[in-house]
Design a protein around this motif. Sequence first.
Motif, PDB file in Angstrom:
ATOM      1  N   PRO A  86      29.253  -5.197-112.100  1.00 34.29           N
ATOM      2  CA  PRO A  86      27.849  -4.775-112.028  1.00 34.29           C
ATOM      3  C   PRO A  86      27.482  -3.940-113.246  1.00 34.29           C
ATOM      4  N   GLU A  87      26.218  -3.844-113.527  1.00 32.53           N
ATOM      5  CA  GLU A  87      25.766  -3.009-114.637  1.00 32.53           C
ATOM      6  C   GLU A  87      25.927  -1.535-114.269  1.00 32.53           C
ATOM      7  N   PHE A  88      26.237  -0.728-115.265  1.00 35.12           N
ATOM      8  CA  PHE A  88      26.271   0.722-115.061  1.00 35.12           C
ATOM      9  C   PHE A  88      25.698   1.387-116.299  1.00 35.12           C
ATOM     10  N   ASP A  89      25.112   2.565-116.079  1.00 32.20           N
ATOM     11  CA  ASP A  89      24.520   3.299-117.201  1.00 32.20           C
ATOM     12  C   ASP A  89      25.221   4.630-117.457  1.00 32.20           C
ATOM     13  N   ALA A  90      26.314   4.860-116.726  1.00 27.07           N
ATOM     14  CA  ALA A  90      27.094   6.076-116.939  1.00 27.07           C
ATOM     15  C   ALA A  90      28.464   5.902-116.300  1.00 27.07           C
ATOM     16  N   LEU A  91      29.433   6.679-116.795  1.00 25.88           N
ATOM     17  CA  LEU A  91      30.782   6.656-116.246  1.00 25.88           C
ATOM     18  C   LEU A  91      31.296   8.083-116.066  1.00 25.88           C
ATOM     19  N   VAL A  92      31.805   8.366-114.865  1.00 28.87           N
ATOM     20  CA  VAL A  92      32.582   9.577-114.615  1.00 28.87           C
ATOM     21  C   VAL A  92      34.048   9.178-114.737  1.00 28.87           C
ATOM     22  N   CYS A  93      34.791   9.778-115.668  1.00 28.90           N
ATOM     23  CA  CYS A  93      36.171   9.376-115.941  1.00 28.90           C
ATOM     24  C   CYS A  93      37.155  10.407-115.397  1.00 28.90           C
ATOM     25  N   ARG A  94      38.310   9.935-114.961  1.00 30.06           N
ATOM     26  CA  ARG A  94      39.286  10.819-114.309  1.00 30.06           C
ATOM     27  C   ARG A  94      39.911  11.809-115.270  1.00 30.06           C
ATOM     28  N   ASP A  95      39.957  11.493-116.562  1.00 29.23           N
ATOM     29  CA  ASP A  95      40.403  12.466-117.557  1.00 29.23           C
ATOM     30  C   ASP A  95      39.888  12.041-118.932  1.00 29.23           C
ATOM     31  N   ASP A  96      40.126  12.872-119.923  1.00 27.08           N
ATOM     32  CA  ASP A  96      39.606  12.598-121.260  1.00 27.08           C
ATOM     33  C   ASP A  96      40.273  11.372-121.881  1.00 27.08           C
ATOM     34  N   ARG A  97      41.514  11.085-121.495  1.00 20.04           N
ATOM     35  CA  ARG A  97      42.179   9.901-122.036  1.00 20.04           C
ATOM     36  C   ARG A  97      41.489   8.634-121.541  1.00 20.04           C
ATOM     37  N   PHE A  98      41.124   8.605-120.257  1.00 18.21           N
ATOM     38  CA  PHE A  98      40.376   7.467-119.729  1.00 18.21           C
ATOM     39  C   PHE A  98      39.015   7.357-120.419  1.00 18.21           C
ATOM     40  N   ALA A  99      38.384   8.505-120.652  1.00 19.02           N
ATOM     41  CA  ALA A  99      37.082   8.487-121.315  1.00 19.02           C
ATOM     42  C   ALA A  99      37.200   7.935-122.730  1.00 19.02           C
ATOM     43  N   ALA A 100      38.284   8.292-123.445  1.00 12.01           N
ATOM     44  CA  ALA A 100      38.491   7.755-124.792  1.00 12.01           C
ATOM     45  C   ALA A 100      38.654   6.240-124.747  1.00 12.01           C
ATOM     46  N   GLY A 101      39.391   5.745-123.741  1.00 18.67           N
ATOM     47  CA  GLY A 101      39.523   4.303-123.574  1.00 18.67           C
ATOM     48  C   GLY A 101      38.193   3.641-123.274  1.00 18.67           C
ATOM     49  N   ALA A 102      37.382   4.286-122.445  1.00 12.82           N
ATOM     50  CA  ALA A 102      36.055   3.750-122.116  1.00 12.82           C
ATOM     51  C   ALA A 102      35.176   3.688-123.353  1.00 12.82           C
ATOM     52  N   LEU A 103      35.201   4.733-124.181  1.00 10.17           N
ATOM     53  CA  LEU A 103      34.399   4.738-125.404  1.00 10.17           C
ATOM     54  C   LEU A 103      34.790   3.577-126.322  1.00 10.17           C
ATOM     55  N   ALA A 104      36.099   3.307-126.424  1.00  6.51           N
ATOM     56  CA  ALA A 104      36.558   2.204-127.273  1.00  6.51           C
ATOM     57  C   ALA A 104      36.054   0.860-126.747  1.00  6.51           C
ATOM     58  N   ALA A 105      36.150   0.667-125.420  1.00  8.81           N
ATOM     59  CA  ALA A 105      35.708  -0.603-124.827  1.00  8.81           C
ATOM     60  C   ALA A 105      34.200  -0.789-124.978  1.00  8.81           C
ATOM     61  N   LEU A 106      33.443   0.275-124.803  1.00  5.20           N
ATOM     62  CA  LEU A 106      31.988   0.192-124.946  1.00  5.20           C
ATOM     63  C   LEU A 106      31.605  -0.129-126.397  1.00  5.20           C
ATOM     64  N   ARG A 107      32.329   0.488-127.336  1.00  6.54           N
ATOM     65  CA  ARG A 107      32.059   0.226-128.747  1.00  6.54           C
ATOM     66  C   ARG A 107      32.344  -1.242-129.086  1.00  6.54           C
ATOM     67  N   GLU A 108      33.460  -1.770-128.570  1.00  2.00           N
ATOM     68  CA  GLU A 108      33.796  -3.179-128.787  1.00  2.00           C
ATOM     69  C   GLU A 108      32.710  -4.108-128.236  1.00  2.00           C
ATOM     70  N   HIS A 109      32.125  -3.702-127.121  1.00  3.84           N
ATOM     71  CA  HIS A 109      31.113  -4.520-126.444  1.00  3.84           C
ATOM     72  C   HIS A 109      29.739  -4.410-127.104  1.00  3.84           C
ATOM     73  N   GLY A 110      29.595  -3.461-128.023  1.00  4.44           N
ATOM     74  CA  GLY A 110      28.307  -3.255-128.665  1.00  4.44           C
ATOM     75  C   GLY A 110      27.368  -2.358-127.895  1.00  4.44           C
ATOM     76  N   ALA A 111      27.893  -1.662-126.882  1.00  3.34           N
ATOM     77  CA  ALA A 111      27.062  -0.749-126.089  1.00  3.34           C
ATOM     78  C   ALA A 111      26.977   0.602-126.796  1.00  3.34           C
ATOM     79  N   SER A 112      25.788   1.174-126.834  1.00  6.84           N
ATOM     80  CA  SER A 112      25.577   2.460-127.481  1.00  6.84           C
ATOM     81  C   SER A 112      25.819   3.587-126.476  1.00  6.84           C
ATOM     82  N   VAL A 113      26.559   4.600-126.925  1.00  3.99           N
ATOM     83  CA  VAL A 113      26.810   5.797-126.117  1.00  3.99           C
ATOM     84  C   VAL A 113      26.110   6.968-126.813  1.00  3.99           C
ATOM     85  N   PRO A 114      25.188   7.656-126.133  1.00  5.06           N
ATOM     86  CA  PRO A 114      24.888   7.584-124.704  1.00  5.06           C
ATOM     87  C   PRO A 114      23.671   6.725-124.342  1.00  5.06           C
TER      88      PRO A 114
END
Length: 339
Positions: free
Chosen positions: A243-271
């Motif tokens: 499903p589409e999401f417009d925000a992510l709560v991550c369990r730790d900063d390492r997960f958040a770093a992984g999420a940022l990388a995946a979003l960047r690969e997908h072409g999604a702009s943060v924030p």
Amino acid sequence: MASNGRVRLVDVAERAGVSMKTVSNVVNGYAHVQPETRARVQLAIDELGYRPNLTARRLATGKTGMIALAMPEIDHPYFGELARHVAEIASSRGYRVIIEQTLGDEAAERAVLRDREAGLVDGVIFQPVRIATLEIARLHRDLPLVLLGEVEAPVTTDHVMIDNVRAAADVTDHLLAGGRTRIGFLGMVEGDITMTNNRRLLGYQEALIRAGLPLDPRRMLTVGGFAPEDAAEAVRGALTDGPEFDALVCRDDRFAAGALAALREHGASVPDDVAVVGWDDSALAEWTWPALSSLAPDKHELARVAFDLLSERMNGVTGVGRHRIVPHSVHARASAPPA
């Protein structure tokens, strides 16, 4: 100096021009020594290479002047930073710290309480993962102990933690205040037996319910492991099939770093497209791109309270275990700026 070359207390006293009692007070961390005297004694200790004889100290005082800090992973940013705070506070009180890594192994956790530290330390600060409450109560007996984390503490054991339910709700509220309505949770780790994530998931869900938003289980992402790459893979899958999401709560900063990388690969702009909030407010948060908003436990206060409780136990305090909640805050940066 002794004939065997070992530097003695009297050698330090002679070099510093003070009494042996003053040197002993400095070595044992007593607070009433004048700062200039303490500095002179410490200089003599450093110049001579004096090392306290732990066996003699234990015979004289019944104490070693050492504590153990036992944690699951010493290379996790949160635990590394917490260890630094514990070590600094312990040093300021005249104690040294032995670091134990358990890797969440039940036998290793049991050894911390049963035999590995027997006779070596005066007390233990311990974040267990697997060992059961009753076994903690049975094993630690008279060993002064303070527990960290989400484990259920025995009735006679002190426990220090943050309120993970409230903290997760605060993170989610921060995203809601920024206009986010399709907030995901990253994530539920396969095989994770800790209570921490369950409580964070509960706080996330409570905040969404209070906001009148539906709970979509598909936005509660399952992750195959604890590494950033595992988190990135889960986000890639959600971006492709979920499903589409417009925000992510991550369990730790390492997960958040992984999420940022995946979003960047997908072409999604943060924030702009997806806001991201990590957890632990580790040093990593300031060096991601964009800089990572993160839930910030007061790690220094956590370490201070834990050491204070342990110190009281080491000095004879008995009775019912005390439960302490330390503060947290949401440290907003570019990945999820304030509303």
